[in-house]
Scaffold this motif. Structure first.
Motif, PDB file in Angstrom:
ATOM      1  N   ASP A 230       0.816  -1.214   0.000  1.00 41.50           N
ATOM      2  CA  ASP A 230       0.000   0.000   0.000  1.00 41.50           C
ATOM      3  C   ASP A 230       0.853   1.269   0.000  1.00 41.50           C
ATOM      4  OD1 ASP A 230      -2.457  -1.260  -0.026  1.00 41.50           O
ATOM      5  OD2 ASP A 230      -2.634  -1.321   2.148  1.00 41.50           O
ATOM      6  N   ASN A 231       1.859   1.285   0.866  1.00 37.78           N
ATOM      7  CA  ASN A 231       2.592   2.520   1.126  1.00 37.78           C
ATOM      8  C   ASN A 231       3.698   2.823   0.131  1.00 37.78           C
ATOM      9  OD1 ASN A 231       0.986   2.874   3.392  1.00 37.78           O
ATOM     10  ND2 ASN A 231       2.437   1.908   4.772  1.00 37.78           N
ATOM     11  N   TYR A 232       4.191   1.797  -0.568  1.00 41.65           N
ATOM     12  CA  TYR A 232       5.292   2.019  -1.509  1.00 41.65           C
ATOM     13  C   TYR A 232       4.967   1.522  -2.912  1.00 41.65           C
ATOM     14  CZ  TYR A 232       8.018   3.112   2.659  1.00 41.65           C
ATOM     15  OH  TYR A 232       8.475   3.682   3.817  1.00 41.65           O
ATOM     16  N   ASN A 233       3.688   1.575  -3.252  1.00 40.72           N
ATOM     17  CA  ASN A 233       3.329   1.146  -4.606  1.00 40.72           C
ATOM     18  C   ASN A 233       3.662   2.245  -5.628  1.00 40.72           C
ATOM     19  OD1 ASN A 233       0.754   2.779  -5.604  1.00 40.72           O
ATOM     20  ND2 ASN A 233       0.470   2.439  -3.426  1.00 40.72           N
ATOM     21  N   PRO A 234       4.003   1.892  -6.856  1.00 42.33           N
ATOM     22  CA  PRO A 234       4.242   0.546  -7.361  1.00 42.33           C
ATOM     23  C   PRO A 234       5.709   0.097  -7.241  1.00 42.33           C
ATOM     24  CG  PRO A 234       4.302   2.048  -9.193  1.00 42.33           C
ATOM     25  CD  PRO A 234       4.078   2.897  -7.960  1.00 42.33           C
ATOM     26  N   GLN A 235       6.526   0.941  -6.573  1.00 41.41           N
ATOM     27  CA  GLN A 235       7.957   0.626  -6.471  1.00 41.41           C
ATOM     28  C   GLN A 235       8.194  -0.719  -5.789  1.00 41.41           C
ATOM     29  OE1 GLN A 235      10.161   3.418  -4.083  1.00 41.41           O
ATOM     30  NE2 GLN A 235      12.158   2.634  -4.700  1.00 41.41           N
ATOM     31  N   PHE A 236       7.462  -0.955  -4.702  1.00 43.07           N
ATOM     32  CA  PHE A 236       7.636  -2.213  -3.972  1.00 43.07           C
ATOM     33  C   PHE A 236       7.313  -3.403  -4.868  1.00 43.07           C
ATOM     34  CE2 PHE A 236       5.746  -5.539  -1.183  1.00 43.07           C
ATOM     35  CZ  PHE A 236       6.906  -5.892  -0.516  1.00 43.07           C
ATOM     36  N   GLN A 237       6.237  -3.298  -5.631  1.00 37.06           N
ATOM     37  CA  GLN A 237       5.840  -4.392  -6.518  1.00 37.06           C
ATOM     38  C   GLN A 237       6.887  -4.640  -7.599  1.00 37.06           C
ATOM     39  OE1 GLN A 237       3.840  -2.270  -5.118  1.00 37.06           O
ATOM     40  NE2 GLN A 237       1.922  -3.246  -4.576  1.00 37.06           N
ATOM     41  N   LYS A 238       7.382  -3.576  -8.197  1.00 39.96           N
ATOM     42  CA  LYS A 238       8.354  -3.708  -9.283  1.00 39.96           C
ATOM     43  C   LYS A 238       9.639  -4.383  -8.817  1.00 39.96           C
ATOM     44  CE  LYS A 238       6.824   0.328 -11.965  1.00 39.96           C
ATOM     45  NZ  LYS A 238       7.175   1.693 -12.409  1.00 39.96           N
ATOM     46  N   LYS A 239      10.083  -4.060  -7.616  1.00 37.69           N
ATOM     47  CA  LYS A 239      11.374  -4.559  -7.137  1.00 37.69           C
ATOM     48  C   LYS A 239      11.285  -5.918  -6.435  1.00 37.69           C
ATOM     49  CE  LYS A 239      14.528  -1.850  -5.545  1.00 37.69           C
ATOM     50  NZ  LYS A 239      15.313  -0.904  -4.737  1.00 37.69           N
ATOM     51  N   ASN A 240      10.062  -6.297  -5.987  1.00 36.27           N
ATOM     52  CA  ASN A 240       9.995  -7.457  -5.092  1.00 36.27           C
ATOM     53  C   ASN A 240       9.035  -8.553  -5.529  1.00 36.27           C
ATOM     54  OD1 ASN A 240      11.642  -6.586  -2.524  1.00 36.27           O
ATOM     55  ND2 ASN A 240      10.444  -4.801  -3.113  1.00 36.27           N
ATOM     56  N   ILE A 241       8.466  -8.455  -6.729  1.00 35.66           N
ATOM     57  CA  ILE A 241       7.468  -9.452  -7.129  1.00 35.66           C
ATOM     58  C   ILE A 241       8.034 -10.870  -7.146  1.00 35.66           C
ATOM     59  CG2 ILE A 241       7.856  -9.153  -9.637  1.00 35.66           C
ATOM     60  CD1 ILE A 241       4.764  -9.542  -9.904  1.00 35.66           C
ATOM     61  N   GLU A 242       9.280 -11.026  -7.559  1.00 31.76           N
ATOM     62  CA  GLU A 242       9.865 -12.371  -7.663  1.00 31.76           C
ATOM     63  C   GLU A 242      10.098 -13.006  -6.294  1.00 31.76           C
ATOM     64  OE1 GLU A 242      13.364 -12.053 -10.004  1.00 31.76           O
ATOM     65  OE2 GLU A 242      12.301 -11.552 -11.854  1.00 31.76           O
ATOM     66  N   ASN A 243      10.174 -12.188  -5.255  1.00 24.76           N
ATOM     67  CA  ASN A 243      10.345 -12.720  -3.906  1.00 24.76           C
ATOM     68  C   ASN A 243       9.015 -12.830  -3.167  1.00 24.76           C
ATOM     69  OD1 ASN A 243      13.181 -12.749  -4.175  1.00 24.76           O
ATOM     70  ND2 ASN A 243      13.301 -10.595  -3.615  1.00 24.76           N
ATOM     71  N   VAL A 244       8.204 -11.782  -3.276  1.00 19.99           N
ATOM     72  CA  VAL A 244       7.022 -11.678  -2.428  1.00 19.99           C
ATOM     73  C   VAL A 244       5.896 -12.620  -2.849  1.00 19.99           C
ATOM     74  CG1 VAL A 244       5.150 -10.136  -1.708  1.00 19.99           C
ATOM     75  CG2 VAL A 244       7.523  -9.347  -1.647  1.00 19.99           C
ATOM     76  N   ILE A 245       5.545 -12.644  -4.121  1.00 23.19           N
ATOM     77  CA  ILE A 245       4.415 -13.483  -4.545  1.00 23.19           C
ATOM     78  C   ILE A 245       4.683 -14.970  -4.288  1.00 23.19           C
ATOM     79  CG2 ILE A 245       3.091 -14.288  -6.536  1.00 23.19           C
ATOM     80  CD1 ILE A 245       2.059 -11.698  -5.409  1.00 23.19           C
ATOM     81  N   PRO A 246       5.833 -15.520  -4.671  1.00 21.12           N
ATOM     82  CA  PRO A 246       6.090 -16.922  -4.319  1.00 21.12           C
ATOM     83  C   PRO A 246       6.075 -17.177  -2.812  1.00 21.12           C
ATOM     84  CG  PRO A 246       7.597 -16.207  -6.038  1.00 21.12           C
ATOM     85  CD  PRO A 246       6.897 -14.972  -5.553  1.00 21.12           C
ATOM     86  N   LEU A 247       6.583 -16.215  -2.037  1.00 21.80           N
ATOM     87  CA  LEU A 247       6.587 -16.365  -0.588  1.00 21.80           C
ATOM     88  C   LEU A 247       5.164 -16.446  -0.051  1.00 21.80           C
ATOM     89  CD1 LEU A 247       7.906 -16.342   2.231  1.00 21.80           C
ATOM     90  CD2 LEU A 247       7.910 -13.833   2.102  1.00 21.80           C
ATOM     91  N   LEU A 248       4.304 -15.526  -0.482  1.00 16.98           N
ATOM     92  CA  LEU A 248       2.922 -15.506  -0.002  1.00 16.98           C
ATOM     93  C   LEU A 248       2.165 -16.754  -0.453  1.00 16.98           C
ATOM     94  CD1 LEU A 248       2.044 -11.727  -0.582  1.00 16.98           C
ATOM     95  CD2 LEU A 248       2.565 -12.849   1.600  1.00 16.98           C
ATOM     96  N   MET A 249       2.436 -17.192  -1.668  1.00 15.15           N
ATOM     97  CA  MET A 249       1.784 -18.404  -2.168  1.00 15.15           C
ATOM     98  C   MET A 249       2.201 -19.624  -1.346  1.00 15.15           C
ATOM     99  SD  MET A 249       2.143 -17.592  -6.248  1.00 15.15           S
ATOM    100  CE  MET A 249       1.673 -19.228  -6.807  1.00 15.15           C
ATOM    101  N   GLU A 250       3.463 -19.678  -0.968  1.00 16.42           N
ATOM    102  CA  GLU A 250       3.933 -20.783  -0.125  1.00 16.42           C
ATOM    103  C   GLU A 250       3.284 -20.726   1.248  1.00 16.42           C
ATOM    104  OE1 GLU A 250       7.928 -22.139   2.325  1.00 16.42           O
ATOM    105  OE2 GLU A 250       8.065 -20.496   0.883  1.00 16.42           O
ATOM    106  N   LEU A 251       3.207 -19.532   1.810  1.00 14.07           N
ATOM    107  CA  LEU A 251       2.651 -19.368   3.151  1.00 14.07           C
ATOM    108  C   LEU A 251       1.182 -19.775   3.210  1.00 14.07           C
ATOM    109  CD1 LEU A 251       4.187 -15.904   4.137  1.00 14.07           C
ATOM    110  CD2 LEU A 251       4.903 -18.164   4.955  1.00 14.07           C
TER     111      LEU A 251
END
Length: 388
Positions: A230-251
């Protein structure tokens, strides 16, 4: 102001009387003294210019004492000092030692919550996770509220270095409670700090807490990720999609606690909301599969609502690219809606169910156009109240 100054000599006497009430355990008198001081600092703060240090020490003594019959007294101790600082921030903003000591006292207060989670914490009430209080620990939220007020009156630039050092200390502690408070405080700090690079070095550590055996620590770490979207969009998404989405999907595949399941799904939704179709598409079908696997199980309404919100956000983002999954998704959502509408059950989900059907439906045209009249009739019943 000249008329006001004539009352300055009385301030020391008032503070002395307040201290005597504290040391002699006269709580009723102490409460009245503090009520008077809170009123006085908001009306005539200049009276305390020569006695700011005295008030600072007095407030600290009041807050440090924990065996009052009424906890409100400690809250008043904080209030009188913070209210004065809000009126006269210049009296403390250049004194790093005093600011650090004050923040340390606030964090110490914020850490006073039960080690064992309330059973109700794991199973939030209601049908909408957006209505659930993110951090129900009263002293934690009170303490952070005081820190927020200090940031707002003194300024982020003059408090960042002190807060960053203290938060790093909390995150590095062996005690999960300290980590929990540190994550929450840093999450709140991102509401003020516009530059993501200033908090980016903490990401690996906090992301690792999503694997913790402690459920509250896992929850706080996922909540942190949610707020970063929310607070750092879209920069956070651009830089971290390869880490964050797989992590959340695993969790989401292995989490068993309802509150954390909801938070993970909400974090996926927030991430998708501020990314592009091109970026999320490599993960889209796997996300759909995970969501609908959960959706078809016997799960609480509050989690079903979060899942449907995520399905809707993903479908809205990728549009016609949802076509490979559209027929299956439409059938699952339609079956669920039809059954619940017929039984007049889960009424709080009707809105998002209809949104999902009308968003996904156009990409499975043959089925959708035969169902449209039924959906319209349901909407008419809902609007007219005939469904009751």
């Amino acid at each position: 102001e000249e008329e006001t100054k004539q009352f300055t000599p009385f301030i020391f006497n008032i503070l002395q009387t307040t201290l005597e009430c504290l040391t002699t355990n006269q709580e009723d008198l102490l409460k009245r003294q503090l009520e008077m001081l809170i009123e006085l600092v908001s009306v005539e703060p200049v009276l305390f210019r020569k006695h700011f240090n005295d008030l600072y020490i007095l407030a600290g003594k009041i807050v440090e004492k924990k065996d009052y019959d009424e906890e409100k007294i400690r809250e008043q101790g904080f209030e009188v000092l913070i209210s004065l600082i809000e009126e006269k921030p210049a009296w403390i903003e250049k004194d790093d030692a005093k600011m650090q000591q004050l923040f340390e006292v606030i964090y110490k207060y914020a850490l006073e919550f039960d080690t064992e989670p309330d059973p109700k914490w794991a199973i939030p009430e209601g049908n909408n996770f957006d209505d659930v209080e993110s951090f129900p620990e009263e002293k934690l939220t009170q303490g952070q509220g005081l820190i927020d007020r200090l940031i707002e009156c003194i300024g982020l630039g003059k408090t960042t270095s002190i807060l960053s050092k203290l938060i790093q200390g909390l995150l590095g502690s062996e005690d999960w409670k300290y980590k929990y408070v540190g994550i929450y405080s840093l999450t709140c700090l991102t509401e003020y700090e516009e530059d993501m690079s200033s908090v980016e070095m903490t990401f690996p550590l906090i992301f690792s807490f999503t694997q913790s055996q402690n459920e509250k620590l896992r929850y706080a770490a996922v909540h942190f990720i949610n707020k970063l979207s929310d607070n750092y969009n879209p920069q956070f998404q651009k830089k971290n999609i390869e880490n964050v989405i797989p992590l959340l999907m695993e969790l989401v595949t292995k989490e068993t606690i309802l509150r954390i399941q909801c938070e993970i799904v909400e974090a996926i939704t927030s991430f998708i909301q501020f990314t592009t179709s091109e970026k999320i598409m490599p993960y889209a079908m796997k996300i759909y599969d995970l969501l609908f696997t959960m959706f078809t199980k016997d799960i609480p309404t509050i989690l079903t609502k979060s899942i449907l919100d995520c399905v809707l956000e993903l479908s809205t983002t990728i549009e016609e690219q949802c076509q490979p999954i559209a027929a299956k998704a439409f059938e699952l959502v339609l079956t669920f809606f039809s059954k619940n509408f017929e039984q007049k059950a889960n009424r709080s989900l009707y809105g998002v169910l209809i949104e999902c059907l009308t968003t996904i439906g156009p990409y499975t045209k043959e089925t959708y156009y035969t169902i449209v009249p039924k959906i319209l009739n349901c909407i008419i019943e809902l609007v007219s109240g005939d469904d009751k």
